[in-house]
Enzyme design. Sequence first.
Site, PDB file in Angstrom:
ATOM      1  N   CYS A 116       0.782  -1.151  -0.113  1.00 36.67           N
ATOM      2  CA  CYS A 116       0.009   0.096  -0.026  1.00 36.67           C
ATOM      3  C   CYS A 116       0.938   1.227  -0.270  1.00 36.67           C
ATOM      4  CB  CYS A 116      -0.944  -0.119   1.176  1.00 36.67           C
ATOM      5  SG  CYS A 116      -1.885  -1.281   1.248  1.00 36.67           S
ATOM      6  N   HIS A 256      -3.613   7.235   1.935  1.00 34.23           N
ATOM      7  CA  HIS A 256      -4.058   5.737   1.394  1.00 34.23           C
ATOM      8  C   HIS A 256      -5.379   5.605   2.110  1.00 34.23           C
ATOM      9  CE1 HIS A 256      -3.965   1.719   0.710  1.00 34.23           C
ATOM     10  NE2 HIS A 256      -3.855   0.970   1.761  1.00 34.23           N
ATOM     11  N   ASN A 286     -10.262  -0.618  -0.783  1.00 32.95           N
ATOM     12  CA  ASN A 286      -8.640  -0.737  -0.633  1.00 32.95           C
ATOM     13  C   ASN A 286      -8.219  -1.329  -1.957  1.00 32.95           C
ATOM     14  OD1 ASN A 286      -5.988  -0.721  -0.048  1.00 32.95           O
ATOM     15  ND2 ASN A 286      -6.153  -1.542   1.899  1.00 32.95           N
TER      16      ASN A 286
END
Length: 329
Positions: A116, A256, A286
């Site tokens: 990520c 993020h 996500n």
Amino acid sequence: MKTIHAAITGVHGWVPQDVITNDDLSKMVDTNDEWITSRTGIKQRHILKDPTKATSDMAAEAVKGLLKKTKTNPADIELIIVATITPDMMFPSCAALTATKVGAVNAFAFDLNSACSGFLFGLETAAKFIESGTYKKVILVGADKMTSLTDYTNRNTCILFGDAAAAVLLEPNTEGNGVIDSVLHVDSTNWEYLCLKAGGSLKPATHETVDAGEHFIYQDGQPVFKIAVNSMANTAREVLERNSLTGKDVNFLIPHQANKRIIDATGHYLGLKPEQICVNIENYGNTTAATIPLCMWDFEHAFKKGDNIILAAFGGGYSWGALYLKWAL
Ligand code: UT7
């Protein structure tokens, strides 16, 4: 001689058409819209259904859109970096496949794996190629087909992830706009809390690894949650302090998008108002390396030239950090 910064001169995203809503998931596992929304902020995720398509196809769509938008000839691109943990295959790289699909015949290309934090680490890396004066047109893509790693019988993880790609064009800027500074870290002490257990050189694929579901993403959510908040907030604060900025000087935070509660806590710690924080997790979930550029794409209409923008991420590795850029468009 004026300092060369690496400026983002275009951003473009691509998401597959198909979506899975929270109600869809509640028919597949023991969950519900209320739990998912209140615990994560996610309402739906886009999924790449076509079994013949992979991450490089999404990356190529994002890059093609970027080239069109910036009126850039693909033959002028010198480097393509794809941040991803879901390359089409172990090799060739997703970046090589993407470069050929978009006609970037003069580019070299490589993948960057930092889960990520991939886009953040990639941006710092790509910026160096521009700042050195050697390269003039570099494309960085964040792309992940997370559904390829998702176990749709596991409610702990299947509610979280989606598929997407988004790309930025980086070019030299001598007006002081572009990537200014970053604070990046890794610490693999607790890597087992967030990982893909099998399929690499430690545990190659066998019938046993498949039967044990070890090719699906594994996450122990609570410890990851706690450290994600602290790490994103602390590195963002550090990068602000290093550049004599406070929360008041920040125009936008692009965090993020793993969990709305992590995003809110990070923004709160930095003293930011909700309107300073870019959030689109409700639409995409996500998407790992794609979340930050996808958010940049969704919010670019709000950015003005010279705006102070902070990017922050936390992910597998562990890997984390924050990056300060001045918007150049
Ligand atoms: O992007 C890379 C970095 N990753 C992150 O930053 C993610 C960090 N972690 C998180 O975002 C959160 O930990 C999750 C969203 C993954 C989980 O939220 P949580 O508030 O930490 O929930 P939990 O795992 O502590 O589970 C709480 C309860 C449990 O039930 P009991 O034991 O209290 O009875 C779970 O079994 O919620 C249950 N639960 C669910 N219930 C309904 C877990 N998943 C679900 C679900 N639907 N999908």
